[in-house]
Design a protein around this motif. Structure first.
Motif, mmCIF file in Angstrom:
data_model
loop_
_atom_site.group_PDB
_atom_site.id
_atom_site.type_symbol
_atom_site.label_atom_id
_atom_site.label_comp_id
_atom_site.label_asym_id
_atom_site.label_seq_id
_atom_site.Cartn_x
_atom_site.Cartn_y
_atom_site.Cartn_z
ATOM 1 N N MET A 138 10.236 6.438 -2.445
ATOM 2 C CA MET A 138 10.021 4.997 -2.228
ATOM 3 C C MET A 138 9.543 4.319 -3.512
ATOM 4 O O MET A 138 8.702 4.878 -4.218
ATOM 5 C CB MET A 138 8.910 4.794 -1.178
ATOM 6 C CG MET A 138 9.427 4.707 0.238
ATOM 7 S SD MET A 138 8.244 3.900 1.337
ATOM 8 C CE MET A 138 7.007 5.156 1.509
ATOM 9 N N HIS B 136 9.937 -0.351 -10.583
ATOM 10 C CA HIS B 136 8.849 0.618 -10.354
ATOM 11 C C HIS B 136 7.584 0.360 -11.182
ATOM 12 O O HIS B 136 6.851 1.286 -11.494
ATOM 13 C CB HIS B 136 9.337 2.063 -10.635
ATOM 14 C CG HIS B 136 10.437 2.499 -9.719
ATOM 15 N ND1 HIS B 136 10.259 3.465 -8.761
ATOM 16 C CD2 HIS B 136 11.724 2.093 -9.617
ATOM 17 C CE1 HIS B 136 11.400 3.639 -8.100
ATOM 18 N NE2 HIS B 136 12.301 2.808 -8.604
ATOM 19 N N VAL C 259 6.034 -1.031 3.712
ATOM 20 C CA VAL C 259 5.607 -0.130 4.789
ATOM 21 C C VAL C 259 4.129 -0.348 5.112
ATOM 22 O O VAL C 259 3.735 -0.476 6.273
ATOM 23 C CB VAL C 259 5.870 1.340 4.383
ATOM 24 C CG1 VAL C 259 5.218 2.311 5.365
ATOM 25 C CG2 VAL C 259 7.357 1.587 4.293
ATOM 26 N N ASP C 260 3.297 -0.448 4.075
ATOM 27 C CA ASP C 260 1.847 -0.503 4.314
ATOM 28 C C ASP C 260 1.378 -1.876 4.780
ATOM 29 O O ASP C 260 0.412 -1.978 5.536
ATOM 30 C CB ASP C 260 1.072 -0.141 3.032
ATOM 31 C CG ASP C 260 1.307 1.306 2.621
ATOM 32 O OD1 ASP C 260 1.862 2.057 3.438
ATOM 33 O OD2 ASP C 260 0.944 1.667 1.484
ATOM 34 N N TYR D 50 2.163 -3.977 -5.781
ATOM 35 C CA TYR D 50 1.277 -3.143 -4.957
ATOM 36 C C TYR D 50 -0.178 -3.314 -5.403
ATOM 37 O O TYR D 50 -1.086 -3.402 -4.596
ATOM 38 C CB TYR D 50 1.721 -1.681 -5.103
ATOM 39 C CG TYR D 50 1.210 -0.778 -4.012
ATOM 40 C CD1 TYR D 50 1.823 -0.764 -2.755
ATOM 41 C CD2 TYR D 50 0.132 0.068 -4.227
ATOM 42 C CE1 TYR D 50 1.359 0.059 -1.740
ATOM 43 C CE2 TYR D 50 -0.342 0.902 -3.226
ATOM 44 C CZ TYR D 50 0.278 0.893 -1.981
ATOM 45 O OH TYR D 50 -0.187 1.705 -0.981
ATOM 46 N N ASN E 229 -3.737 -4.999 0.382
ATOM 47 C CA ASN E 229 -3.578 -3.577 0.074
ATOM 48 C C ASN E 229 -4.835 -3.000 -0.581
ATOM 49 O O ASN E 229 -5.278 -1.901 -0.256
ATOM 50 C CB ASN E 229 -2.379 -3.428 -0.869
ATOM 51 C CG ASN E 229 -2.169 -2.003 -1.277
ATOM 52 O OD1 ASN E 229 -2.190 -1.116 -0.435
ATOM 53 N ND2 ASN E 229 -1.996 -1.789 -2.561
ATOM 54 N N PRO F 158 7.468 1.100 -5.422
ATOM 55 C CA PRO F 158 6.212 0.453 -5.021
ATOM 56 C C PRO F 158 6.404 -0.715 -4.061
ATOM 57 O O PRO F 158 5.579 -0.934 -3.171
ATOM 58 C CB PRO F 158 5.616 -0.013 -6.355
ATOM 59 C CG PRO F 158 6.231 0.877 -7.374
ATOM 60 C CD PRO F 158 7.598 1.216 -6.885
ATOM 61 N N GLU G 37 8.705 -0.949 -1.778
ATOM 62 C CA GLU G 37 8.947 -0.369 -0.441
ATOM 63 C C GLU G 37 7.629 0.128 0.172
ATOM 64 O O GLU G 37 7.407 0.021 1.374
ATOM 65 C CB GLU G 37 9.980 0.767 -0.535
ATOM 66 C CG GLU G 37 11.383 0.232 -0.770
ATOM 67 C CD GLU G 37 12.384 1.293 -1.210
ATOM 68 O OE1 GLU G 37 13.587 1.035 -1.053
ATOM 69 O OE2 GLU G 37 11.970 2.366 -1.730
ATOM 70 N N GLU G 38 6.755 0.648 -0.683
ATOM 71 C CA GLU G 38 5.433 1.066 -0.170
ATOM 72 C C GLU G 38 4.662 -0.137 0.363
ATOM 73 O O GLU G 38 4.008 -0.069 1.401
ATOM 74 C CB GLU G 38 4.630 1.765 -1.266
ATOM 75 C CG GLU G 38 5.164 3.155 -1.564
ATOM 76 C CD GLU G 38 4.277 3.905 -2.538
ATOM 77 O OE1 GLU G 38 3.048 3.846 -2.388
ATOM 78 O OE2 GLU G 38 4.831 4.536 -3.449
#
Ligand SMILES: Cc1cc2nc3c(=O)[nH]c(=O)nc-3n(C[C@H](O)[C@H](O)[C@H](O)COP(=O)(O)OP(=O)(O)OC[C@H]3O[C@@H](n4cnc5c(N)ncnc54)[C@H](O)[C@@H]3O)c2cc1C
Ligand code: SF4
Ligand code: SF4
Ligand code: SF4
Length: 333
Positions: free
Chosen positions: A1, A46, A9-10, A51, A57, A3, A5-6
């Motif tokens: 994944m 990336h 998800v998160d 993030y 987060n 960042p 995509e993280e």
């Protein structure tokens, strides 16, 4: 994944994104845009910035307090502060269009007219009350931004716009989540030293735009006809053509953004100065002066005749709402 995509998800897919605009503002490749108040990325290199800046987060209370205030808080509920006061604009033109006492707009006017900053990022709005970040450079611009909009504004996109416009010395007004986002971003590599002062607003919640509009329609109100909104004593108050309609907040619970149910900061604890209505008499703004810089600016605005201050009538009322918000999160998590 990757960042982004993280982050999806998160934070984003679970509804915790507060639509602050930080990820889109600071993706240096410009890959992040917003659809239906949610970030989407076309591609990714990336770098991880989105993030890292996202205030939902990650946010470090101790590190931020040391960086901004030089020491940790002594008050768990209201956060670090030097003084709590009531304040209002001395200018009738500001007071007549502002939400409470116009203290926010008076301080911004003082800063712009005295060269303390060269621009202010504030929340303007379109005719349907959709908040739009704008870069104000004079009092006339500021007068178009007064008053509270109870849906989210991606304020950090306004900060990016100000930087792109070559502004060197920027003030930002935002909700507690915006304040956390700019504090996270200030730790990153951008030209964020240019954001000289951060003014925060008290906030219990904001609403999703579509649901908010539908709720108004249920009481026979077209959003474009609304002159002012306010939240007082458990009710949303809606001014339409000299009539004031109300909706109990409990009937608006399903319109509240999910992100707000996870937020524990009522008083914008990491701003240089925070502002709200609770605690002060009608026509005055409650003002929590937190940083040394905030204190200097309030002193300047009073000395130059833009702002008047008086002692506050009910600090306990602020404490009560701030505790309630912290209690709310404990119950949910
Ligand atoms: C969503 C929201 C919820 C709030 N909830 C509470 C509450 O529960 N209790 C309380 O005591 N006070 C609350 N406030 C703060 C209060 O409504 C006033 O903003 C504050 O008292 C300052 O009043 P003023 O007359 O000095 O501001 P003004 O001089 O009228 O200036 C208002 C400033 O707010 C900014 N603004 C307006 N809407 C937004 C937005 N959506 N996002 C970012 N900036 C915005 C404008 O850019 C402008 O600079 C809330 C404000 C907002 C926007
Ligand atoms: S390039 Fe960096 S900031 Fe942009 S989406 Fe990817 S990880 Fe996020
Ligand atoms: S909260 Fe802000 S930074 Fe985090 S995903 Fe949403 S818009 Fe991006
Ligand atoms: S409750 Fe928290 S997350 Fe929701 S708009 Fe207010 S500050 Fe942002």
């Amino acid at each position: 994944m990757n960042p982004f995509e993280e982050l999806e998800v998160d934070i984003i897919l679970s509804g915790k994104c507060c639509y602050c605009g930080a990820c889109g503002a600071f993706c240096k490749y410009g890959y992040i845009r917003y659809e239906d108040e949610k970030p989407v990325a076309g591609s990714c290199e990336h770098c991880g910035t989105c993030y890292d800046v996202c205030p939902v987060n990650y946010f470090s209370v101790p590190k931020t307090e040391i960086e901004i205030f030089g020491e940790r808080r002594r008050d768990e509920i209201v956060g670090y502060y030097r003084e709590i006061l009531s304040a209002r604009a001395t200018d009738d033109a500001i007071r007549s269009v502002s939400q409470d006492g116009g203290a926010v707009t008076a301080i911004l006017t003082y800063m712009l007219e005295n060269g303390v900053v060269d621009s202010a990022v504030v929340a303007g709005r379109d005719e349907f009350w959709n908040p739009v970040p704008i870069v104000a450079t004079n009092k006339e611009d500021l007068l178009t931004s007064t008053g509270s909009k109870y849906t989210q504004c991606p304020i950090l996109l306004g900060v990016k716009k100000a930087i792109d416009m070559g502004r060197e010395s920027i003030a930002m007004v935002g909700l507690p989540c915006h304040v956390k986002a700019i504090r996270n971003a200030q730790k990153n590599e951008f030209e964020l030293g240019k954001v000289k002062i951060v003014l925060g607003l008290f906030c219990m919640e904001t609403f999703s735009r579509d649901s908010f509009k539908r709720k108004l329609e249920e009481i026979g109100v077209k959003i474009e006809d609304v002159e002012k909104f306010d939240i007082k004593k458990g009710k949303l108050m809606v001014w339409v053509k000299e009539e004031v309609k109300t909706i109990p907040l409990k009937e608006l619970r399903d319109a509240e953004r999910i992100a707000c149910k996870f937020c524990d900061d009522f008083t914008a604890e990491f701003a240089d100065i925070s502002f709200g209505s609770v605690g002060s008499e009608d026509g005055w703004t409650t003002m929590i002066v937190r940083s040394e810089k905030g204190e200097e600016i309030v002193r300047g605005a009073v000395e130059q005749g833009y702002l008047e201050v008086q002692s506050i009538s009910n600090v306990e009322a602020i404490r009560k709402l701030a505790s309630r918000k912290k209690g709310k999160i404990v119950k949910i998590v």
